[in-house]
Design a protein around this motif. Structure first.
Motif, PDB file in Angstrom:
ATOM      1  N   GLY A 120       0.813  -1.215   0.000  1.00 21.52           N
ATOM      2  CA  GLY A 120       0.000   0.000   0.000  1.00 21.52           C
ATOM      3  C   GLY A 120       0.841   1.256   0.000  1.00 21.52           C
ATOM      4  O   GLY A 120       0.479   2.258  -0.623  1.00 21.52           O
ATOM      5  N   PHE A 121       1.988   1.206   0.695  1.00 16.58           N
ATOM      6  CA  PHE A 121       2.895   2.353   0.686  1.00 16.58           C
ATOM      7  C   PHE A 121       3.367   2.672  -0.733  1.00 16.58           C
ATOM      8  O   PHE A 121       3.489   3.832  -1.126  1.00 16.58           O
ATOM      9  CB  PHE A 121       4.136   2.073   1.543  1.00 16.58           C
ATOM     10  CG  PHE A 121       3.876   2.008   3.025  1.00 16.58           C
ATOM     11  CD1 PHE A 121       2.677   2.434   3.573  1.00 16.58           C
ATOM     12  CD2 PHE A 121       4.858   1.520   3.883  1.00 16.58           C
ATOM     13  CE1 PHE A 121       2.448   2.377   4.947  1.00 16.58           C
ATOM     14  CE2 PHE A 121       4.647   1.465   5.245  1.00 16.58           C
ATOM     15  CZ  PHE A 121       3.440   1.894   5.779  1.00 16.58           C
ATOM     16  N   LEU A 122       3.664   1.616  -1.499  1.00 19.50           N
ATOM     17  CA  LEU A 122       4.201   1.796  -2.844  1.00 19.50           C
ATOM     18  C   LEU A 122       3.123   2.178  -3.854  1.00 19.50           C
ATOM     19  O   LEU A 122       3.405   2.895  -4.818  1.00 19.50           O
ATOM     20  CB  LEU A 122       4.898   0.513  -3.299  1.00 19.50           C
ATOM     21  CG  LEU A 122       6.188   0.138  -2.551  1.00 19.50           C
ATOM     22  CD1 LEU A 122       6.638  -1.263  -2.933  1.00 19.50           C
ATOM     23  CD2 LEU A 122       7.295   1.152  -2.847  1.00 19.50           C
ATOM     24  N   GLU A 123       1.907   1.716  -3.625  1.00 21.12           N
ATOM     25  CA  GLU A 123       0.842   1.923  -4.604  1.00 21.12           C
ATOM     26  C   GLU A 123      -0.022   3.146  -4.319  1.00 21.12           C
ATOM     27  O   GLU A 123      -0.694   3.655  -5.221  1.00 21.12           O
ATOM     28  CB  GLU A 123      -0.051   0.673  -4.647  1.00 21.12           C
ATOM     29  CG  GLU A 123       0.688  -0.564  -5.154  1.00 21.12           C
ATOM     30  CD  GLU A 123      -0.088  -1.855  -4.944  1.00 21.12           C
ATOM     31  OE1 GLU A 123      -1.203  -1.785  -4.335  1.00 21.12           O
ATOM     32  OE2 GLU A 123       0.394  -2.922  -5.367  1.00 21.12           O
ATOM     33  N   GLY A 124      -0.018   3.600  -3.065  1.00 16.37           N
ATOM     34  CA  GLY A 124      -0.869   4.723  -2.694  1.00 16.37           C
ATOM     35  C   GLY A 124      -0.066   5.912  -2.227  1.00 16.37           C
ATOM     36  O   GLY A 124       1.129   6.027  -2.530  1.00 16.37           O
ATOM     37  N   PRO A 125      -0.706   6.820  -1.484  1.00 15.54           N
ATOM     38  CA  PRO A 125       0.009   7.993  -0.960  1.00 15.54           C
ATOM     39  C   PRO A 125       1.152   7.559  -0.036  1.00 15.54           C
ATOM     40  O   PRO A 125       1.026   6.578   0.704  1.00 15.54           O
ATOM     41  CB  PRO A 125      -1.077   8.748  -0.173  1.00 15.54           C
ATOM     42  CG  PRO A 125      -2.369   8.235  -0.714  1.00 15.54           C
ATOM     43  CD  PRO A 125      -2.131   6.813  -1.101  1.00 15.54           C
TER      44      PRO A 125
END
Length: 220
Positions: A120-125
């Motif tokens: 999620g860190f890499l794909e989102g904010p």
């Protein structure tokens, strides 16, 4: 007593005082060399001197606070030579811990949850520094616990904390590479591939070391 014993979900006054002072050290509010006078901090935190004294004693045992001869306790500083030694010892301990984690056969639920958060860190904010540091810490300690040694977990936790004091998010270029390295570690452990897990952790900690050296030699 390990730091984890002071970071439980139901803190006493002593534990909460420890957590507050420790948090101020880790986030840079209390810079290295800050004097930790019992009365001043008791007044600042709205507690008596006893929990402050207990907190300072625990922080001294962790190496976060030092007491010069004849002087008041102060927030400890971590030198470049200190951090290089810490990272060397971390590599020795955590590579073996990660190998053992892959061999342990223990449930993978926590690693799968961490994997999802890192993806999620890499794909989102991009997360704030505190959130990122929390996931980073949880991963390293989860692997240590999976290795099955309480002593190993305590040693890694203490060394990890000292790394955070030195870094404090000052190497932003490490965010994305670090996430990919963490995913490689997790994937190797999930696959129960002990050799790949050890190598992934070795690469990760070697890259952390090299990034710190580069940051010191080219700070701007």
């Amino acid at each position: 007593m390990s730091p984890s014993d002071y970071l439980g979900s139901e803190p006493t006054l002593g534990k909460s005082t420890y957590q507050r002072i420790r948090g101020m050290i880790l986030d840079g509010t209390l810079v290295p060399g800050t004097r930790l006078q019992e009365k001043a901090f008791a007044d600042r935190l709205g507690v008596s001197r006893t929990p402050v004294r207990e907190a300072i004693a625990q922080l001294m045992s962790e190496g976060l606070v030092a007491k010069p001869a004849g002087g008041a306790p102060v927030v400890n500083s971590i030198s470049l030579s200190d951090i290089m030694e810490i990272l060397h010892v971390r590599r020795l301990l955590e590579c073996e811990a990660t190998r053992q984690a892959a061999l342990s056969g223990k449930p993978l639920d926590e690693l799968l949850e961490l994997r999802s958060e890192i993806k999620g860190f890499l794909e989102g904010p991009r997360p704030d520094a505190e959130t990122h540091a929390s996931v980073d810490r949880r991963l390293h300690l989860a692997l240590a616990r999976m290795a099955g040694s309480g002593l190993l977990t305590e040693l890694i936790e203490n060394l990890k904390t000292k790394t955070i004091i030195y870094d404090k998010g000052s190497i932003p270029d490490r965010f994305e590479p670090g996430c990919h390295e963490h995913l490689a570690i997790i994937d190797a452990v999930i696959a129960r591939d002990a050799d790949a897990a050890l190598e992934a952790m070795r690469v990760h900690l070697t890259n952390v070391r090299e990034a710190i050296i580069l940051h010191i030699s080219q700070p701007f």
